[in-house]
Design a protein around this motif. Structure first.
Motif, short mmCIF file in Angstrom:
data_model
loop_
_atom_site.label_atom_id
_atom_site.label_comp_id
_atom_site.label_asym_id
_atom_site.label_seq_id
_atom_site.Cartn_x
_atom_site.Cartn_y
_atom_site.Cartn_z
N GLY A 22 49.17 -44.20 59.59
CA GLY A 22 50.53 -43.65 59.60
C GLY A 22 50.42 -42.17 59.92
O GLY A 22 49.59 -41.48 59.32
N ALA A 24 52.78 -38.68 60.61
CA ALA A 24 54.08 -38.03 60.67
C ALA A 24 54.43 -37.65 62.11
O ALA A 24 53.58 -37.12 62.83
N VAL A 26 54.27 -38.85 64.87
CA VAL A 26 53.56 -39.51 65.98
C VAL A 26 53.68 -41.03 65.87
O VAL A 26 53.91 -41.72 66.88
N ALA A 47 56.55 -40.42 56.49
CA ALA A 47 56.43 -38.98 56.20
C ALA A 47 57.64 -38.47 55.40
O ALA A 47 57.94 -39.01 54.35
N ASN A 72 53.70 -46.40 56.34
CA ASN A 72 53.02 -45.45 55.44
C ASN A 72 54.09 -44.61 54.74
O ASN A 72 54.94 -44.02 55.38
N VAL A 119 45.93 -44.66 50.18
CA VAL A 119 44.87 -43.84 50.77
C VAL A 119 44.25 -43.05 49.62
O VAL A 119 44.97 -42.44 48.83
N ALA A 171 38.35 -44.47 56.77
CA ALA A 171 39.12 -43.62 57.68
C ALA A 171 38.51 -42.23 57.72
O ALA A 171 37.93 -41.77 56.74
N GLY A 172 38.64 -41.60 58.88
CA GLY A 172 38.18 -40.22 59.00
C GLY A 172 36.93 -40.12 59.85
O GLY A 172 35.85 -40.53 59.44
N GLY A 173 37.10 -39.63 61.08
CA GLY A 173 35.94 -39.40 61.93
C GLY A 173 35.49 -40.62 62.71
O GLY A 173 34.40 -40.62 63.29
N LEU A 193 42.09 -45.51 62.22
CA LEU A 193 41.93 -44.38 63.15
C LEU A 193 43.27 -43.66 63.31
O LEU A 193 44.31 -44.33 63.39
N VAL A 198 46.50 -40.96 68.66
CA VAL A 198 47.50 -39.94 69.04
C VAL A 198 47.58 -39.86 70.57
O VAL A 198 48.65 -39.67 71.14
N TYR A 209 50.03 -31.84 73.56
CA TYR A 209 49.28 -32.18 72.33
C TYR A 209 48.11 -33.10 72.70
O TYR A 209 46.97 -32.88 72.29
N ALA A 280 44.70 -33.02 63.99
CA ALA A 280 43.71 -33.90 64.63
C ALA A 280 42.41 -33.74 63.85
O ALA A 280 42.19 -32.70 63.20
#
Ligand code: FMN
Length: 311
Positions: A22, A24, A26, A47, A72, A119, A171-173, A193, A198, A209, A280
């Motif tokens: 999720g 905000a 995007v 969001a 989310n 999360v 999640a993350g990276g 992801l 994005v 962006y 990002a």
């Protein structure tokens, strides 16, 4: 396409264990529907949006695909209570939550048949969420774009996997099949992801962006808000420079927030990537092109399964 079945694919009734986080501004209906149609799970980011917007987005996504779509919820949103109610009314199959404890909505959401997946950025929070009835947790490392915790994905995921019985999503990276396979080696049963999605073709994010992410190098992200305990990872620009400088000067939170208010919208919608917030993650350096969600999901699946079969 390759098959990879886990407790998460079963729980969420999805083909591939790939979730689009999720996000905000995007993650609206176009992106979420495209990821779900590709066999992953697309998530609409509520969001700080009002409940009427969220209901509308759910409806529009359902016109684009009949596959499951999640939402989310940002629990600190002033609209959290009414958004929570809408999700129950719409019987949203998967609800992920951030910024707090969804305990007070759990009974209502469970009664509506939703799977609830908070999360978490620590083992303690993961345990608390499991006790509260969470169906799974998303262990999100500090490499992520957006609001972050302190631990890295590499250290957090296996510790959360050992601490809870419910399935864990990493999640993350994670930006490609190598990252996905690595997360599975750590015990994750799906990946989430953000940054890579994005720049998906279906993402409504402004081309400026997307271009910033595509051109980013490995060390191009910065973290604002560490001084007041609400760190946010974003790509470096004029805004992060000013913000971090003011933090070092000890400027109070209220004044710092004046720099940040509306700044994610300015970047995502208006394309102001100089003064806006370009959220990002550290993996931006690996994201090299705009692609349809279907292609992203297929690439991840093929690469990850090939790597895992080698073991
Ligand atoms: C632009 C952007 C906005 C985000 N907004 C949210 C949000 O509103 N709620 C949330 O739980 N996570 C949010 N995130 C985090 C993502 O859902 C996801 O967990 C994270 O991006 C994964 O890390 P990655 O960026 O390294 O792929 C956001 C991330 C980005 C890049």
């Amino acid at each position: 396409m390759s098959q990879l079945k886990t407790r998460i694919t079963e729980l969420l009734q999805i083909e591939n264990p790939i979730i689009q986080g999720g996000m905000a501004w995007v993650a609206e209906h176009n992106l979420a529907a495209a990821v779900s149609a590709a066999g992953g799970l697309g998530i609409i980011g509520a969001a700080n949006a009002p409940a009427s917007w969220v209901r509308d987005e759910i409806k529009k996504a359902r016109e684009l695909t009949d596959k499951p779509i999640g939402v989310n919820v940002m629990l600190l949103s002033p609209y959290a209570d009414e958004v929570a109610q809408v999700l129950a009314e719409e019987k949203v199959p998967v609800i992920t939550t951030g910024a707090g404890n969804p305990g007070k909505y759990m009974e209502m959401w469970k009664a509506a048949g939703s799977k609830v997946i908070p999360v978490v950025a620590s083992v303690a929070l993961a345990r608390m969420m499991e006790r509260g009835g969470a169906d799974a947790v998303i262990a999100e490392g500090t490499e992520s774009g957006g609001h972050i915790g302190a631990s890295t994905t590499m250290t957090l995921v296996p510790q959360v996997v050992d601490a809870v019985k419910v399935p864990v999503i990493a999640a993350g990276g994670i930006g490609d099949g190598r990252g996905m396979a690595a997360a599975f080696m750590l015990g994750a049963e799906a990946v989430q992801l953000g940054t890579r999605f994005v720049v998906a073709t279906e993402s409504i994010c402004h081309p400026n962006y997307k271009e910033r992410i595509i051109k980013a190098k490995d060390i191009d992200s910065a973290v604002t808000g560490r001084s007041h305990g609400h760190p946010i990872r974003q790509l470096r620009n004029q805004m992060t420079k000013e913000y971090i400088q003011k933090e070092q000067e000890g400027v109070p939170f209220e004044e710092l927030e004046l720099l940040a208010v509306g700044s994610l919208r300015n970047a995502v919608v208006d394309g102001d990537v100089k003064h806006g917030t370009v959220m990002a993650g550290q993996i931006a350096g690996l994201v090299k092109k705009e692609q349809p969600c279907k292609e992203i999901v297929e690439e991840l699946m093929e690469e990850a399964t090939a790597l895992m079969q080698k073991n």
